[in-house]
Design a protein around this motif. Structure first.
Motif, short mmCIF file in Angstrom:
data_model
loop_
_atom_site.label_atom_id
_atom_site.label_comp_id
_atom_site.label_asym_id
_atom_site.label_seq_id
_atom_site.Cartn_x
_atom_site.Cartn_y
_atom_site.Cartn_z
N HIS A 121 41.88 45.98 49.67
CA HIS A 121 42.11 44.54 49.75
C HIS A 121 41.65 43.88 48.45
O HIS A 121 40.82 44.45 47.72
N ASN A 122 42.18 42.68 48.18
CA ASN A 122 41.84 42.01 46.93
C ASN A 122 40.62 41.08 47.04
O ASN A 122 40.29 40.37 46.09
N ARG A 123 39.96 41.06 48.21
CA ARG A 123 38.73 40.30 48.39
C ARG A 123 37.76 41.14 49.20
O ARG A 123 38.15 42.07 49.91
N ARG A 140 35.60 31.05 49.15
CA ARG A 140 35.68 31.81 47.91
C ARG A 140 34.49 31.47 47.01
O ARG A 140 34.25 30.29 46.70
N GLN A 193 44.33 47.49 55.19
CA GLN A 193 45.07 47.89 54.00
C GLN A 193 46.57 47.84 54.28
O GLN A 193 47.05 48.42 55.26
N GLU A 241 35.49 38.94 44.51
CA GLU A 241 36.45 39.96 44.11
C GLU A 241 35.98 41.33 44.61
O GLU A 241 34.79 41.54 44.85
N PRO A 242 36.88 42.29 44.79
CA PRO A 242 36.49 43.58 45.36
C PRO A 242 35.80 44.47 44.35
O PRO A 242 36.03 44.38 43.14
N ALA A 246 38.90 47.89 46.14
CA ALA A 246 40.06 47.41 45.39
C ALA A 246 41.39 47.97 45.89
O ALA A 246 42.41 47.28 45.85
N SER A 247 41.38 49.21 46.36
CA SER A 247 42.64 49.80 46.84
C SER A 247 42.97 49.37 48.27
O SER A 247 44.06 49.65 48.76
#
Length: 222
Positions: free
Chosen positions: A160-162, A75, A105, A151-152, A157-158
């Motif tokens: 995955h969160n990474r 990260r 997803q 971060e995406p 963003a829709s």
């Protein structure tokens, strides 16, 4: 998270794009690159060479490599806080060569794989870290790497969160390899890639298995 990607560009194209030459035999195209495979990277210590390293970081301080965790991602937000990554951020950075990546997803009917790539479909580099593990019994050296995530962007963003850190241009790639820059200067490069320069589409569940390393996994889902 980034757990699969592709690197299908021919060796001469990669050498021209990254101004580096393959050290020894180049790998063939990988349509479904997966952890534990040996894949092309460029190290900050040898920016003119493309080398094959194992995906899944084995830190040099590990005693038993079989039992050690082998992180495939790190990260961006916590690199400087974790001793295992802080030293590598200072001393051992890498470009991980790729031309797309996959993400799954979560949906009501199960996880759906998507392929993300640049609009230009050109190869690019993930920001990565690397290390070497020495087998003190045999003298064998195992070099390995991990891919940095952040971060995406709005495209991701829709899904995955990474997302992995895609370095945006040649200047950023050279800066990431530059040992004269400070840790804050290197960290400033670890941002989400511009969404408007990327596109994505759904692919079939063939990609779920690394055994399917063939052009068919790139085809849009029916």
């Amino acid at each position: 998270m980034c757990g699969r990607y592709t690197i299908t560009s021919p060796a001469p194209a990669l050498e021209a794009r990254f101004e580096a030459t393959f050290a020894g035999t180049s790998a063939g195209p990988s349509y479904n690159a997966a952890p534990s495979q040996h894949l092309p990277v460029i190290l900050n210590t040898e920016p003119g060479r493309i080398q094959l390293l194992q995906w899944g970081l084995v830190p040099g301080w590990v005693r038993e490599v079989q039992k050690a965790p082998k992180p495939i991602n790190a990260r961006a937000e916590t690199l400087a806080d974790k001793p295992s990554f802080r030293t590598l951020l200072q001393r051992r950075r890498a470009l991980v060569l790729a031309d797309s990546f996959y993400e799954w997803q979560a949906t009501a009917s199960g996880k759906v794989p998507h392929r993300m790539l640049l609009n230009s479909e050109e190869p690019f580099a993930f920001a990565g870290l690397w290390d070497e593990w020495l087998d003190r019994q045999t003298g064998e050296v195992l070099p390995s790497f991990t891919i940095i995530t952040t971060e995406p962007n709005s495209l991701m963003a829709s899904i995955h969160n990474r997302m992995p850190v895609l370095l945006p241009d040649r200047a950023a790639e050279l800066a990431w390899l530059d040992d004269s820059l400070s840790v804050p200067e290197h960290q400033a490069l670890l941002r989400p890639h511009a969404a408007e320069s990327m596109r994505e589409y759904m692919v079939s569940t063939l990609v779920n298995s690394p055994a399917h390393n063939e052009p068919a996994v790139l085809a849009p889902a029916a």
